[in-house]
Design a protein around this motif. Sequence first.
Motif, PDB file in Angstrom:
ATOM      1  N   UNK A  33      53.790  97.744   1.019  1.00  0.00           N
ATOM      2  CA  UNK A  33      52.651  96.973   1.591  1.00  0.00           C
ATOM      3  C   UNK A  33      52.495  97.670   3.074  1.00  0.00           C
ATOM      4  N   UNK A  34      51.612  97.603   3.758  1.00  0.00           N
ATOM      5  CA  UNK A  34      51.247  97.734   5.232  1.00  0.00           C
ATOM      6  C   UNK A  34      50.508  96.750   5.696  1.00  0.00           C
ATOM      7  N   UNK A  35      51.168  96.061   6.810  1.00  0.00           N
ATOM      8  CA  UNK A  35      50.467  94.895   7.411  1.00  0.00           C
ATOM      9  C   UNK A  35      50.201  95.214   8.862  1.00  0.00           C
ATOM     10  N   UNK A  36      48.864  95.232   9.125  1.00  0.00           N
ATOM     11  CA  UNK A  36      48.610  95.617  10.740  1.00  0.00           C
ATOM     12  C   UNK A  36      48.747  94.339  11.498  1.00  0.00           C
ATOM     13  N   UNK A  37      49.162  94.310  13.031  1.00  0.00           N
ATOM     14  CA  UNK A  37      49.402  93.406  13.784  1.00  0.00           C
ATOM     15  C   UNK A  37      48.853  93.749  14.936  1.00  0.00           C
ATOM     16  N   UNK A  38      48.486  92.930  15.884  1.00  0.00           N
ATOM     17  CA  UNK A  38      48.036  93.164  17.331  1.00  0.00           C
ATOM     18  C   UNK A  38      48.345  92.139  18.245  1.00  0.00           C
ATOM     19  N   UNK A  39      48.629  92.408  19.455  1.00  0.00           N
ATOM     20  CA  UNK A  39      48.802  91.384  20.459  1.00  0.00           C
ATOM     21  C   UNK A  39      48.434  92.018  21.928  1.00  0.00           C
ATOM     22  N   UNK A  79      59.313  97.681  11.579  1.00  0.00           N
ATOM     23  CA  UNK A  79      57.939  97.955  12.188  1.00  0.00           C
ATOM     24  C   UNK A  79      57.852  99.498  12.390  1.00  0.00           C
ATOM     25  N   UNK A  80      56.637  99.588  12.404  1.00  0.00           N
ATOM     26  CA  UNK A  80      56.256 101.196  12.633  1.00  0.00           C
ATOM     27  C   UNK A  80      55.459 101.163  13.825  1.00  0.00           C
ATOM     28  N   UNK A  81      55.603 102.015  14.918  1.00  0.00           N
ATOM     29  CA  UNK A  81      55.091 101.899  16.277  1.00  0.00           C
ATOM     30  C   UNK A  81      53.597 102.664  16.110  1.00  0.00           C
ATOM     31  N   UNK A  82      53.898 104.029  15.392  1.00  0.00           N
ATOM     32  CA  UNK A  82      52.911 104.866  15.805  1.00  0.00           C
ATOM     33  C   UNK A  82      52.094 104.949  14.160  1.00  0.00           C
ATOM     34  N   UNK A  83      50.922 105.121  14.437  1.00  0.00           N
ATOM     35  CA  UNK A  83      50.170 105.109  13.252  1.00  0.00           C
ATOM     36  C   UNK A  83      50.397 106.264  12.246  1.00  0.00           C
ATOM     37  N   UNK A  84      50.501 107.532  13.051  1.00  0.00           N
ATOM     38  CA  UNK A  84      50.520 108.875  12.289  1.00  0.00           C
ATOM     39  C   UNK A  84      52.187 108.712  11.588  1.00  0.00           C
ATOM     40  N   UNK A 135      48.721  97.616  19.065  1.00  0.00           N
ATOM     41  CA  UNK A 135      48.645  97.308  17.631  1.00  0.00           C
ATOM     42  C   UNK A 135      50.156  97.849  17.307  1.00  0.00           C
ATOM     43  N   UNK A 136      50.414  97.577  16.051  1.00  0.00           N
ATOM     44  CA  UNK A 136      51.612  97.778  15.246  1.00  0.00           C
ATOM     45  C   UNK A 136      51.472  97.662  13.903  1.00  0.00           C
ATOM     46  N   UNK A 137      52.335  98.085  12.927  1.00  0.00           N
ATOM     47  CA  UNK A 137      52.290  97.703  11.726  1.00  0.00           C
ATOM     48  C   UNK A 137      53.266  97.325  11.021  1.00  0.00           C
TER      49      UNK A 137
END
Length: 307
Positions: A276-282, A253-258, A286-288
Amino acid sequence: MAYGARLLMHPRNRYQGHYDLTALFRLEPSLKTWSTLTPTGKESLNFGEPEAVKLLNKALLKHWYQVEWMLPDDHLCPPIPGRADYIHHLADCLADDLPTPYGPDISVLDIGCGANCIYPLIGSAEYGWRFTGSDCQPESIRAAQQLLAMNTGLTRAIRLRRQRDSRKIFDGIIQPNEFYHATLCNPPFHTSAQAAAQGTARKNNHLGLATEQLNFAGRYHELWCPGGEIGFISQMIDESVIYKNQVLWFTTLVAKQQSLGTLRKILRQKSVPVVKEIEMGQGNKKSRLLVWSFHTKRERKALMKPA
């Protein structure tokens, strides 16, 4: 609750925008204590209270997966829907290389399983995977072991290992003859205890709570480390080079977009061919996922062998 965000949730996630509170109250009657009404008059829960979140998790794991669960005080209490999303996206990743992403022949390593052991519990229940969970804190390992002992069959599906060197991630955990189809991790993302406290104050403000009220639970190693998530994941990438032939997919998991720009640069420096980068949201969060492999699709198929 932001119902519009439900479209970002994985379609196989059992949570799709609402909880069946009536069913959950039957399974965990004490959860009813934390019932409240939204401004529109709908029944909800006081998510600002750690005990409410803990009881909700206990009810959800029993409702969805028939798992008995407990968590000692002061340990990280993760949101079940978000953790399930990670597992489902990981299954999609494995489906690119396997005839089916189900079954005990698939072996997964959870870095930092904690006392909650959430990822192994969900992954074994949803897909039948076998797990190794690692943690650097002996009390977390003991609590997770007690949790497994509460559920028939879980001690055969999930094994636990203590990481004795907190500066290491895979080193000391992955043994010479082992093979994992994937690793997963929810790394500590704050850089210090002060940063973690500031993050909590912002969260409390969003929830309308007093800023001094600590509404999260978590030991220091679960919440922060030197260098934050970039420091932790950088170390993970460095060690992944050593174990590249024993792991099909490394994920975190990567919490921060930056943080992604720095991590992409490190992966390029290591000549990692597949990223690969996979965006998730709940809800509003948002996380990725950051996913990498040192092998092409053809090489991954050749690398695979029984776990």
